[in-house]
Design a protein around this motif. Structure first.
Motif, PDB file in Angstrom:
ATOM      1  N   CYS A  85       0.798  -1.147  -0.070  1.00 33.51           N
ATOM      2  CA  CYS A  85       0.008  -0.081  -0.167  1.00 33.51           C
ATOM      3  C   CYS A  85       0.854   1.273   0.397  1.00 33.51           C
ATOM      4  O   CYS A  85       0.737   1.937  -0.813  1.00 33.51           O
ATOM      5  CB  CYS A  85      -0.895   0.095   0.965  1.00 33.51           C
ATOM      6  SG  CYS A  85      -2.420  -0.705   0.808  1.00 33.51           S
ATOM      7  N   GLU A  86       1.868   1.125   0.152  1.00 30.92           N
ATOM      8  CA  GLU A  86       3.244   2.677   0.890  1.00 30.92           C
ATOM      9  C   GLU A  86       3.559   3.020  -0.158  1.00 30.92           C
ATOM     10  O   GLU A  86       3.243   3.823  -0.793  1.00 30.92           O
ATOM     11  CB  GLU A  86       3.839   2.215   1.788  1.00 30.92           C
ATOM     12  CG  GLU A  86       3.405   1.744   3.542  1.00 30.92           C
ATOM     13  CD  GLU A  86       4.252   1.915   4.547  1.00 30.92           C
ATOM     14  OE1 GLU A  86       5.315   1.222   4.165  1.00 30.92           O
ATOM     15  OE2 GLU A  86       3.612   1.290   5.689  1.00 30.92           O
ATOM     16  N   ALA A  87       3.733   1.484  -1.155  1.00 32.25           N
ATOM     17  CA  ALA A  87       4.320   1.924  -2.534  1.00 32.25           C
ATOM     18  C   ALA A  87       3.146   2.530  -3.536  1.00 32.25           C
ATOM     19  O   ALA A  87       3.878   2.800  -4.478  1.00 32.25           O
ATOM     20  CB  ALA A  87       4.988   0.136  -3.170  1.00 32.25           C
ATOM     21  N   ALA A  88       2.346   1.559  -3.373  1.00 31.69           N
ATOM     22  CA  ALA A  88       1.509   1.895  -4.433  1.00 31.69           C
ATOM     23  C   ALA A  88       1.638   2.736  -4.841  1.00 31.69           C
ATOM     24  O   ALA A  88       0.671   4.791  -4.947  1.00 31.69           O
ATOM     25  CB  ALA A  88       0.114   1.336  -4.167  1.00 31.69           C
ATOM     26  N   ALA A  89       0.812   4.364  -2.675  1.00 35.25           N
ATOM     27  CA  ALA A  89       0.966   5.699  -2.234  1.00 35.25           C
ATOM     28  C   ALA A  89       1.381   6.419  -3.290  1.00 35.25           C
ATOM     29  O   ALA A  89       1.374   7.051  -3.720  1.00 35.25           O
ATOM     30  CB  ALA A  89       0.240   5.571  -1.057  1.00 35.25           C
ATOM     31  N   THR A  90       2.066   5.742  -3.263  1.00 31.69           N
ATOM     32  CA  THR A  90       3.872   6.925  -3.354  1.00 31.69           C
ATOM     33  C   THR A  90       4.222   7.073  -4.931  1.00 31.69           C
ATOM     34  O   THR A  90       4.156   8.088  -5.255  1.00 31.69           O
ATOM     35  CB  THR A  90       5.103   6.299  -2.698  1.00 31.69           C
ATOM     36  OG1 THR A  90       5.351   6.287  -1.297  1.00 31.69           O
ATOM     37  CG2 THR A  90       6.317   6.921  -2.707  1.00 31.69           C
ATOM     38  N   GLN A  91       4.052   5.877  -5.902  1.00 26.88           N
ATOM     39  CA  GLN A  91       3.700   5.849  -6.695  1.00 26.88           C
ATOM     40  C   GLN A  91       2.387   6.243  -7.505  1.00 26.88           C
ATOM     41  O   GLN A  91       3.152   7.730  -8.625  1.00 26.88           O
ATOM     42  CB  GLN A  91       3.885   4.415  -7.873  1.00 26.88           C
ATOM     43  CG  GLN A  91       4.978   3.985  -7.640  1.00 26.88           C
ATOM     44  CD  GLN A  91       6.032   4.636  -8.210  1.00 26.88           C
ATOM     45  OE1 GLN A  91       6.147   5.004  -9.023  1.00 26.88           O
ATOM     46  NE2 GLN A  91       7.531   4.568  -7.387  1.00 26.88           N
TER      47      GLN A  91
END
Length: 431
Positions: free
Chosen positions: A216-222
């Protein structure tokens, strides 16, 4: 190219991916449901040509009704003899095809769609199955219906969310031609919708799940980086390049992937429910309602109302979002999301009569709460209080939507002003 990493649905990239998938699909009659605005679009021709080359007898249908149960059942009857169903359009068109195909293959599903109930969620039994394949060709970003197991269907009290594993498409074609005429403001709204869908289960569930949290954190950052790139090009009056549009489309859909929500409570969607009911009741754009609601929803979390989510987890994922941008956003998540929405030039101002907001709160609780689990412990008074904070109250219901064009916006004030002249934005597609 064919990609199996999206769960049950296989992602097809471009004409080659479509041709490869069609080589395995049953050949015969193909019903192509096309959004009325896309009958002359290049993507429609590309898909129909690909079907014809693969040996399919193509029949085009252009559904123009309300998309309710009656129209869904009519489409089910009209496509009953087709071996393959294809949907070309936005989330509404894809949802309509998903429901029609399931209703045509499952008498139990067809009957359930016409059942009268106060509940806004219709969860179909796991035994409900369909036998024919479905290919989705999304021409918008944000809803992600091409990879989801849910579909929205209008009914007499608003909208019903239908959920079933059998609603998940077998394949989704992602091609830059599908979004080449999508306005930049709708691309920005789509990124915000996907970001909302990513953060909501993360912050709404208090459990610490290191693997899923990392996804989730990676997706939100991207997503933040992609939204920033869209905002940069839009402000400069430049077109959105094909690679950027494809990246947004791909990540938007993948936010529905099961691995984003493994182990989490399914009932962390209070914000989506309230925004959707507000949008339907006032006749405003869904993402206008979401953008208006988000700062106040997050403020409730930060103030310690754990029914809306975890303040600690919201702070954590917001910090990751801030790290993905080349300019400073407020560290406070509620102030920060308001500033981000303003920077992306998404309208977030909604006005309504207090009596109308009270009615929306009652309808929301009736359809999703009052003994039903979707609203958690929220009462009508809680929903109404959130709506009052979200909307400017007036004697006459009116709304202020997002700017209709990409003309320069008025000078900003408040949290967004601090980065209105930030240094040039970077391309995050390779991040």
């Amino acid at each position: 190219m064919n990609l199996p990493w999206s769960g049950r649905t296989r992602l097809l990239l471009g004409p080659d991916g479509l041709a490869d998938w069609l080589s395995y699909a049953p050949v015969g009659r193909a019903s192509v449901l096309v959004d009325p605005a896309l009958t002359g679009a290049r993507i429609t021709g590309l898909v129909e040509d690909g079907l014809a080359r693969a040996g399919h007898l193509v029949r085009r249908l252009v559904p123009e009704g309300p998309g309710d149960a009656a129209e869904v059942l009519d489409l089910a009857a009209r496509t009953a003899r087709s071996e393959l169903i294809v949907a070309i359009g936005g989330g509404t068109c894809v949802d309509r095809a998903k429901l029609a195909l399931l209703a045509g293959d499952s008498p139990a599903a067809a009957q359930a769609l016409t059942t009268r109930t106060r509940c806004g969620l219709l969860a179909l039994d796991q035994a409900v199955r369909r036998v024919r394949p479905l290919l989705a060709v999304p021409t918008t970003v944000g809803p992600g219906s091409e990879l989801s197991r849910v579909a929205c269907m209008p009914h007499r009290q608003g909208k019903r969310l239908v959920s079933a594993e059998a609603l998940t498409p077998d394949a989704a074609l992602l091609d830059p031609a599908a979004t080449e005429t999508l306005p930049a403001e709708l691309m920005a709204e789509g990124v915000l919708e996907a970001l909302f869908r990513t953060v909501t289960p993360y912050a709404g569930d208090h459990k610490e799940l290191p693997v899923e949290d990392a996804f989730c954190e990676a997706a939100a950052t991207q997503l933040a980086g992609l939204g920033h790139r869209v905002a940069e090009l839009r402000a400069a009056g430049r077109p959105l390049d094909a690679g950027l549009r494809l990246d947004v489309a791909r990540l938007s859909g993948l936010t529905h992937a099961p691995w984003m929500r493994l182990g989490r409570s399914p009932f962390t969607t209070e914000g989506w429910i309230i925004a959707n009911e507000l949008s339907t009741a006032l006749g405003i754009r869904k993402m206008t309602a979401v953008a208006a609601l988000l700062p106040h929803l997050w403020r409730a979390v930060l103030d310690g109302d754990e029914r809306y989510g975890s303040a600690e987890r919201l702070h954590r994922i917001w910090q990751r979002i801030r790290e993905g941008l080349p300019y400073g956003l407020p560290a406070d998540p509620a102030d920060g999301i308001a500033a981000l929405v303003d920077a992306w030039r998404i309208g977030r101002h909604v006005s309504a009569d207090p009596a109308r907001l009270a009615a929306v709160a009652r309808q929301t609780t009736r359809a999703w709460g009052a003994g039903l689990p979707m609203l958690g412990g929220l009462l009508t008074a809680d929903v109404e209080a959130l709506l009052v904070r979200t909307c400017t109250t007036t004697r006459t219901t009116r709304t202020t939507a997002a700017p209709a064009s990409d003309a320069p916006a008025a000078p900003r004030t408040g949290p967004a002003a601090q980065y209105a002249t930030a240094r040039p934005l970077t391309d995050f597609r390779a991040a």
